[in-house]
Design a protein around this motif. Structure first.
Motif, PDB file in Angstrom:
ATOM      1  N   VAL A 154       4.748 -10.250  -4.927  1.00  0.00           N
ATOM      2  CA  VAL A 154       3.898  -9.286  -5.040  1.00  0.00           C
ATOM      3  C   VAL A 154       3.313  -9.241  -6.577  1.00  0.00           C
ATOM      4  O   VAL A 154       4.301  -9.236  -7.369  1.00  0.00           O
ATOM      5  N   LYS A 188       8.081  -0.876   0.999  1.00  0.00           N
ATOM      6  CA  LYS A 188       7.729  -1.987  -0.156  1.00  0.00           C
ATOM      7  C   LYS A 188       6.862  -1.356  -1.071  1.00  0.00           C
ATOM      8  O   LYS A 188       6.693  -0.339  -1.265  1.00  0.00           O
ATOM      9  N   SER A 189       5.911  -2.215  -1.288  1.00  0.00           N
ATOM     10  CA  SER A 189       5.048  -2.232  -2.591  1.00  0.00           C
ATOM     11  C   SER A 189       3.669  -1.377  -2.050  1.00  0.00           C
ATOM     12  O   SER A 189       3.199  -1.715  -0.862  1.00  0.00           O
ATOM     13  N   HIS A 190       3.280  -0.642  -2.812  1.00  0.00           N
ATOM     14  CA  HIS A 190       1.660   0.098  -2.564  1.00  0.00           C
ATOM     15  C   HIS A 190       0.619  -0.433  -3.360  1.00  0.00           C
ATOM     16  O   HIS A 190       1.123  -0.641  -4.508  1.00  0.00           O
ATOM     17  N   ARG A 191      -0.360  -0.835  -2.775  1.00  0.00           N
ATOM     18  CA  ARG A 191      -1.276  -1.542  -3.585  1.00  0.00           C
ATOM     19  C   ARG A 191      -2.675  -0.757  -3.519  1.00  0.00           C
ATOM     20  O   ARG A 191      -3.021  -0.086  -2.723  1.00  0.00           O
ATOM     21  N   THR A 202      -1.001  -2.634  -8.364  1.00  0.00           N
ATOM     22  CA  THR A 202       0.225  -2.005  -7.672  1.00  0.00           C
ATOM     23  C   THR A 202       0.446  -0.523  -8.057  1.00  0.00           C
ATOM     24  O   THR A 202       0.191  -0.346  -9.162  1.00  0.00           O
ATOM     25  N   SER A 204       2.529   2.754  -8.512  1.00  0.00           N
ATOM     26  CA  SER A 204       4.051   3.303  -8.680  1.00  0.00           C
ATOM     27  C   SER A 204       3.899   4.909  -8.741  1.00  0.00           C
ATOM     28  O   SER A 204       2.962   5.243  -9.547  1.00  0.00           O
ATOM     29  N   THR A 211       8.840   5.341  -4.765  1.00  0.00           N
ATOM     30  CA  THR A 211       7.971   4.042  -4.046  1.00  0.00           C
ATOM     31  C   THR A 211       8.587   4.060  -2.432  1.00  0.00           C
ATOM     32  O   THR A 211       7.878   3.216  -1.768  1.00  0.00           O
TER      33      THR A 211
END
Length: 267
Positions: A154, A188-191, A202, A204, A211
């Motif tokens: 990522v 997981k990650s937010h985009r 990304t 945060s 997150t």
């Protein structure tokens, strides 16, 4: 016996003579056709488009355009369909072959002859329009697929070098800036995808959001980003409102689940 042999020989001579004459005429016509097809552009004559085939199709359709005085140099001929440049793959003096480009919506077929400097010296447009058909295409917008989907890289960057989208379970467009597409990644990650600049970043969120355990993201009518978290207990804050224009750093308000239900009942 001698008389018969002589007559037979004369018959063979006559037959070979006729075959030679036919072959000569055939080769002569073929050479004329070949020379006509390979003639260069004549600046004293107009460029003409007489017909094309097929009459309809979508992106990638192979199109043949018929006419006259196209020349024989692919580098000196430009073809546009619906105002979009077509990929020219071959040209003869009286025909050319090309592929229909994408988004050639209005269907105008234009042939332009260029000089050695790339300047227009002749032009023709077909009277009939090509009927462009839109096709539904499925392709990759951004990111990459990893082998066995066990390892995800990522990272921020352009569409073709931004890693993967792990556990992307919710997407929403910014109602104020429609070039921004937000992707919620749950734990997981937010985009965020910038569709105009073709880049991926990304997201945060500050405490107490963090997150993890984010079920969905959405927008209010005022353009506030709404983040909804999934908690087992009902006494913890679950819905958060952020100002997008300051990079999600400013938390406007927090709603408890009960307060959110009461707000919904009022609306």
């Amino acid at each position: 016996m001698k008389m018969k042999t002589k007559t037979r020989n004369h018959g063979w001579y006559l037959l070979w003579g006729v075959l030679a004459l036919v072959s000569f005429c055939f080769l002569s016509c073929k050479d004329d056709d070949k020379s006509e097809e390979q003639q260069p552009f004549d600046p004293t004559k107009p460029v003409l488009i007489s017909d094309f085939t097929p009459k309809e199709g979508g992106m990638g359709t192979r199109l043949v355009v018929y006419g006259d005085n196209f020349g024989n140099d692919v580098s000196r001929v430009k073809v546009t369909i619906g105002g979009k440049a077509a990929n020219l793959i071959g040209v003869k003096n009286q025909s050319l072959h090309c592929f229909v480009p994408s988004q050639a919506f209005n269907g105008d077929i234009e042939v332009t002859i260029l000089d050695e400097n790339g300047e227009e010296i002749a032009y023709a447009e077909a009277e009939e329009k090509f009927a462009y058909q839109k096709k539904m295409l499925v392709t990759t917008l951004a990111g990459e697929t990893y082998e066995n989907n066990t390892k995800w890289d990522v990272k921020d960057g352009p569409f073709d070098d931004c890693g993967g989208f792990d556990n992307a379970n919710w997407m929403v467009l910014d109602p104020i800036d429609s070039d921004k597409l937000y992707v919620c990644g749950a734990n997981k990650s937010h985009r965020v995808l910038d569709l105009a600049n073709k880049t991926v970043g990304t997201i945060s969120f500050p405490s107490p959001v963090g997150t993890s355990s984010i079920n969905a993201i959405s927008f209010s009518k005022k353009g506030e980003l709404i983040v909804v978290k999934d908690y087992a207990k009902t006494d913890q804050p679950a819905t958060f409102f952020f100002l997008v224009r300051v990079g999600f750093k400013r938390l406007l308000k927090v709603l408890l689940p009960v307060a959110l239900v009461q707000l919904a009942s009022i609306l």
